[in-house]
Design a protein around this motif. Sequence first.
Motif, PDB file in Angstrom:
ATOM      1  N   VAL B  38      30.357  22.055   6.301  1.00 11.11           N
ATOM      2  CA  VAL B  38      29.700  21.952   7.612  1.00 11.11           C
ATOM      3  C   VAL B  38      29.172  23.319   8.025  1.00 11.11           C
ATOM      4  O   VAL B  38      28.008  23.475   8.429  1.00 11.11           O
ATOM      5  CB  VAL B  38      30.695  21.407   8.653  1.00 11.11           C
ATOM      6  CG1 VAL B  38      30.023  21.267   9.994  1.00 11.11           C
ATOM      7  CG2 VAL B  38      31.257  20.084   8.178  1.00 11.11           C
ATOM      8  N   GLN B  39      30.075  24.324   7.837  1.00 17.22           N
ATOM      9  CA  GLN B  39      29.681  25.684   8.194  1.00 17.22           C
ATOM     10  C   GLN B  39      28.487  26.141   7.363  1.00 17.22           C
ATOM     11  O   GLN B  39      27.544  26.742   7.881  1.00 17.22           O
ATOM     12  CB  GLN B  39      30.876  26.617   7.966  1.00 17.22           C
ATOM     13  CG  GLN B  39      30.817  27.909   8.756  1.00 17.22           C
ATOM     14  CD  GLN B  39      30.831  27.646  10.256  1.00 17.22           C
ATOM     15  OE1 GLN B  39      31.647  26.890  10.764  1.00 17.22           O
ATOM     16  NE2 GLN B  39      29.880  28.226  10.983  1.00 17.22           N
ATOM     17  N   THR B  40      28.530  25.807   6.072  1.00 16.72           N
ATOM     18  CA  THR B  40      27.444  26.215   5.186  1.00 16.72           C
ATOM     19  C   THR B  40      26.118  25.617   5.649  1.00 16.72           C
ATOM     20  O   THR B  40      25.100  26.323   5.756  1.00 16.72           O
ATOM     21  CB  THR B  40      27.728  25.743   3.744  1.00 16.72           C
ATOM     22  OG1 THR B  40      29.078  26.060   3.437  1.00 16.72           O
ATOM     23  CG2 THR B  40      26.810  26.398   2.752  1.00 16.72           C
ATOM     24  N   LYS B  41      26.155  24.318   5.942  1.00 14.81           N
ATOM     25  CA  LYS B  41      24.917  23.633   6.365  1.00 14.81           C
ATOM     26  C   LYS B  41      24.413  24.233   7.679  1.00 14.81           C
ATOM     27  O   LYS B  41      23.210  24.495   7.842  1.00 14.81           O
ATOM     28  CB  LYS B  41      25.213  22.135   6.539  1.00 14.81           C
ATOM     29  CG  LYS B  41      23.963  21.287   6.736  1.00 14.81           C
ATOM     30  CD  LYS B  41      23.129  21.253   5.467  1.00 14.81           C
ATOM     31  CE  LYS B  41      21.737  20.681   5.754  1.00 14.81           C
ATOM     32  NZ  LYS B  41      20.830  20.866   4.617  1.00 14.81           N
ATOM     33  N   GLY B  49      15.953  29.115  11.309  1.00 15.04           N
ATOM     34  CA  GLY B  49      15.339  29.367  12.621  1.00 15.04           C
ATOM     35  C   GLY B  49      15.592  28.280  13.638  1.00 15.04           C
ATOM     36  O   GLY B  49      14.963  28.245  14.704  1.00 15.04           O
ATOM     37  N   ILE B  50      16.499  27.345  13.322  1.00 18.68           N
ATOM     38  CA  ILE B  50      16.798  26.291  14.284  1.00 18.68           C
ATOM     39  C   ILE B  50      17.860  26.819  15.254  1.00 18.68           C
ATOM     40  O   ILE B  50      18.842  27.434  14.815  1.00 18.68           O
ATOM     41  CB  ILE B  50      17.306  25.037  13.548  1.00 18.68           C
ATOM     42  CG1 ILE B  50      16.163  24.503  12.664  1.00 18.68           C
ATOM     43  CG2 ILE B  50      17.766  23.953  14.523  1.00 18.68           C
ATOM     44  CD1 ILE B  50      16.581  23.539  11.614  1.00 18.68           C
ATOM     45  N   PRO B  51      17.719  26.606  16.552  1.00 18.29           N
ATOM     46  CA  PRO B  51      18.693  27.095  17.539  1.00 18.29           C
ATOM     47  C   PRO B  51      20.073  26.530  17.243  1.00 18.29           C
ATOM     48  O   PRO B  51      20.189  25.364  16.834  1.00 18.29           O
ATOM     49  CB  PRO B  51      18.174  26.561  18.869  1.00 18.29           C
ATOM     50  CG  PRO B  51      16.769  26.183  18.622  1.00 18.29           C
ATOM     51  CD  PRO B  51      16.599  25.906  17.184  1.00 18.29           C
ATOM     52  N   GLN B  56      23.912  22.362  15.391  1.00 13.42           N
ATOM     53  CA  GLN B  56      25.208  21.684  15.431  1.00 13.42           C
ATOM     54  C   GLN B  56      25.037  20.169  15.564  1.00 13.42           C
ATOM     55  O   GLN B  56      25.674  19.388  14.840  1.00 13.42           O
ATOM     56  CB  GLN B  56      26.001  22.212  16.608  1.00 13.42           C
ATOM     57  CG  GLN B  56      27.419  22.586  16.229  1.00 13.42           C
ATOM     58  CD  GLN B  56      28.080  23.379  17.320  1.00 13.42           C
ATOM     59  OE1 GLN B  56      27.804  23.192  18.521  1.00 13.42           O
ATOM     60  NE2 GLN B  56      28.955  24.284  16.921  1.00 13.42           N
ATOM     61  N   ALA B  57      24.168  19.769  16.444  1.00 19.36           N
ATOM     62  CA  ALA B  57      23.918  18.339  16.658  1.00 19.36           C
ATOM     63  C   ALA B  57      23.384  17.704  15.380  1.00 19.36           C
ATOM     64  O   ALA B  57      23.793  16.600  14.987  1.00 19.36           O
ATOM     65  CB  ALA B  57      22.922  18.157  17.805  1.00 19.36           C
ATOM     66  N   ARG B  60      26.168  17.333  12.896  1.00 21.37           N
ATOM     67  CA  ARG B  60      27.073  16.239  13.265  1.00 21.37           C
ATOM     68  C   ARG B  60      26.475  14.892  12.868  1.00 21.37           C
ATOM     69  O   ARG B  60      27.148  14.040  12.288  1.00 21.37           O
ATOM     70  CB  ARG B  60      27.360  16.280  14.759  1.00 21.37           C
ATOM     71  CG  ARG B  60      28.440  15.302  15.178  1.00 21.37           C
ATOM     72  CD  ARG B  60      28.919  15.605  16.577  1.00 21.37           C
ATOM     73  NE  ARG B  60      29.599  16.886  16.640  1.00 21.37           N
ATOM     74  CZ  ARG B  60      29.741  17.603  17.757  1.00 21.37           C
ATOM     75  NH1 ARG B  60      29.227  17.178  18.896  1.00 21.37           N
ATOM     76  NH2 ARG B  60      30.391  18.734  17.751  1.00 21.37           N
ATOM     77  N   SER B  61      25.221  14.719  13.114  1.00 25.43           N
ATOM     78  CA  SER B  61      24.598  13.432  12.785  1.00 25.43           C
ATOM     79  C   SER B  61      24.476  13.277  11.269  1.00 25.43           C
ATOM     80  O   SER B  61      24.536  12.189  10.729  1.00 25.43           O
ATOM     81  CB  SER B  61      23.221  13.326  13.447  1.00 25.43           C
ATOM     82  OG  SER B  61      22.310  14.157  12.769  1.00 25.43           O
ATOM     83  N   MET B  62      24.319  14.398  10.605  1.00 23.04           N
ATOM     84  CA  MET B  62      24.155  14.353   9.153  1.00 23.04           C
ATOM     85  C   MET B  62      25.462  13.920   8.458  1.00 23.04           C
ATOM     86  O   MET B  62      25.460  13.068   7.576  1.00 23.04           O
ATOM     87  CB  MET B  62      23.792  15.759   8.674  1.00 23.04           C
ATOM     88  CG  MET B  62      23.007  15.809   7.398  1.00 23.04           C
ATOM     89  SD  MET B  62      22.624  17.526   7.081  1.00 23.04           S
ATOM     90  CE  MET B  62      20.903  17.574   7.437  1.00 23.04           C
ATOM     91  N   TYR B  63      26.571  14.510   8.873  1.00 24.24           N
ATOM     92  CA  TYR B  63      27.843  14.228   8.196  1.00 24.24           C
ATOM     93  C   TYR B  63      28.622  13.104   8.839  1.00 24.24           C
ATOM     94  O   TYR B  63      29.653  12.680   8.328  1.00 24.24           O
ATOM     95  CB  TYR B  63      28.713  15.495   8.151  1.00 24.24           C
ATOM     96  CG  TYR B  63      28.198  16.492   7.147  1.00 24.24           C
ATOM     97  CD1 TYR B  63      28.339  16.256   5.784  1.00 24.24           C
ATOM     98  CD2 TYR B  63      27.553  17.643   7.570  1.00 24.24           C
ATOM     99  CE1 TYR B  63      27.855  17.162   4.875  1.00 24.24           C
ATOM    100  CE2 TYR B  63      27.073  18.552   6.659  1.00 24.24           C
ATOM    101  CZ  TYR B  63      27.220  18.313   5.310  1.00 24.24           C
ATOM    102  OH  TYR B  63      26.742  19.190   4.397  1.00 24.24           O
ATOM    103  N   GLY B  64      28.168  12.649   9.975  1.00 23.68           N
ATOM    104  CA  GLY B  64      28.877  11.539  10.612  1.00 23.68           C
ATOM    105  C   GLY B  64      30.045  12.042  11.424  1.00 23.68           C
ATOM    106  O   GLY B  64      30.260  11.579  12.533  1.00 23.68           O
ATOM    107  N   PHE B  65      30.821  12.931  10.876  1.00 28.66           N
ATOM    108  CA  PHE B  65      31.942  13.449  11.652  1.00 28.66           C
ATOM    109  C   PHE B  65      32.188  14.884  11.195  1.00 28.66           C
ATOM    110  O   PHE B  65      31.760  15.298  10.119  1.00 28.66           O
ATOM    111  CB  PHE B  65      33.181  12.580  11.439  1.00 28.66           C
ATOM    112  CG  PHE B  65      33.929  12.911  10.194  1.00 28.66           C
ATOM    113  CD1 PHE B  65      35.170  13.530  10.273  1.00 28.66           C
ATOM    114  CD2 PHE B  65      33.398  12.629   8.941  1.00 28.66           C
ATOM    115  CE1 PHE B  65      35.851  13.835   9.120  1.00 28.66           C
ATOM    116  CE2 PHE B  65      34.088  12.944   7.808  1.00 28.66           C
ATOM    117  CZ  PHE B  65      35.325  13.538   7.890  1.00 28.66           C
TER     118      PHE B  65
END
Lengths: 339, 331
Positions: B38-41, B49-51, B56-57, B60-65
Amino acid sequence: MGADLKVIGNADQDAQVECQIRDLTVTFTTDSGEFPALNHVNLDIIKSKITAIVGESGSGKSTLGLAILNGVAFPGKVTEGSVDFAEHGNVLKLRGKALRHFRGPVVGTVFQASQNAMNPLARVGKQILDLGRSHHYKDPRKLLHEAENLARRMAMDPSRVLTAYPHQLSGGMRQRMGIIMALVLKPKVLLLDEPTTALDLLTQSAVLEIIRSIHRERHLTTILITHDMGVVAEISDYIVVMYAGRVVEQGSTHETLRDPRHPYTRAILRAIPRLTGDLNRARPLEGSPPDLTQIPATGCVFRSRCSYRVPQCDLVAPILESVDTGHFVACHQEGLIRD
Amino acid sequence: MSKFFKRIGKRIVAGLVMILAVSSFTFFLVHFMPGNPVQTKLNTLIEEGIPPLQAQAQVRSMYGFIPHQPLYIQYFHYVWQVLHLNLGKSISYSGVPVMHLLLKAMPWTVIMVLTGLAVSFIIGITAGVIASVKRNSKLGDGLLLLSTFLHGIPQFIMALGLAYVFTTIFKIFPFGAPYNAAISPGFTIPFIGSLARHAVLPIAAYAISGFGAWALTMRASVTSVLGDDYILAAELRGVTPSIRLRYIARNAMLPLFTILTLSVGFMFGGSIFIETIFDYPGLGYTINTALAARDYPLMDGAFLMITAAVIIATIVADLLYTVLDPRIQRI
């Protein structure tokens, strides 16, 4: 040396030769050279008698047993001589099937390590059937019946021992099983290599008693390889004493034990402790058993351990000569050796 | 008979305890591995360059949890779920149950590795017997040399070598993919033919790299049995060569059965190198993907399955032994 037979024949009018060994030489090839395990051995095995072959380890007695079966294997090799059986000719010339059907149906063998002479993964009865199949027995039931009779003879419960795996039998039972596997094919010669070693004294005498009675009953020619003089005295008719691959003395057991002529034979007899009398009278044999790599090329092989040594012993190897009817000794000093 | 079931029951209970212990161990080991997916992603997205909040959002949506509870709670959760045969959901194949992924990968591996194992075992055993019986001849020396050489080549080099020779230099076999994508899957002759053609090289790679070990072990085992008294005794009793060979083979195979049974257990780990090189969607391939993506649930699930398979194989080996070797007390 071919005269041996006639002289023995004089002592016993009916003696017939079952197996005639002439000039038998077996050489072992190792990295450090070639060593003779048997050196020009001449021997007549008398029919229907028990011949004991005695000697220390390294004397070549087990190699002699293997040679009788034409079973000398690498790194050993028969380099000279012949082993003739009455109806089968020179065994050393047998190959393939002829050799296979000689081993077993003609000469039954009980092995030195009889404790381990059976396949641990097959039931004993199955292994007897394998023997039958190997030698084209038409009726396996007859073979099993024979095995059952022998087992009963040897005081074992046939239904139990034949369905058992080898590890389920005691040492003495496995030894008796080894004898059964040698006898079940009804051979005329029984070759026993240290049949009582590793057995306790009671089992030992029981096994010897069985060997003796079956020997008589079937008129077997029995060859008994052993280092145990007690066993020799108890059951053999003839004795052959070997040292470093040579026969040093041979004769009838009675005569040879009563009047041993070779210093080696005398020494091993003296080494036996008596049941009565002073234990200290037993004198161990000095020196170490013959080492095949150290056997001198000339002279007498026993001289380094012999107390009768004379200069001649270093130069000339003594030949086996008759000292009495049917009694042969290979020693220069034989005439001087008297109690 | 009740004694028999009691012993078997005991072994199964012991096996279950062992599975639990080993899977706990791997659970913690896997989670202590450096690198947090998660941290890596998150870091990658921020670098792009994404805020941070948006990143984070997105994660979260990518990994589901996001696993945020303390490790021991995650562990109890994991054990509780495992007891219900639920291995959780994959992270990298977002949301797909781990069990589903493993069951889908299993047939590829089982067919490939089992065939490879069988081929290498049969060839290896045969070569081992010949190498031992003829050990004083050129044939024996040659077989020994070949076995040692092949045993020394790592699986992935064998796989790459085979792929290079048979797909690039000689275009005999296809490379990559478990079957020709142009043929629609089904129980049809062209599809099965395509499956078989694609399976040849991976199976060959597995068999050739495994063959040496079997041959060397069998050679040593046969050589030791040949020196046993009962083999010489059988020869001097005039037993036929074929019966003697049976005695030798059965006795020499005994120690190899344990290794074979364990190999079948380890088979469920698949062969990571071979499956990855040949793009074969088996368990090895799945584990490799899970490792690369730090897909903890998938890793835990795969390791649990390997553990269970090996422990079951050990129990089977024990039971098999009592049948094969009469010296071992029947249970």
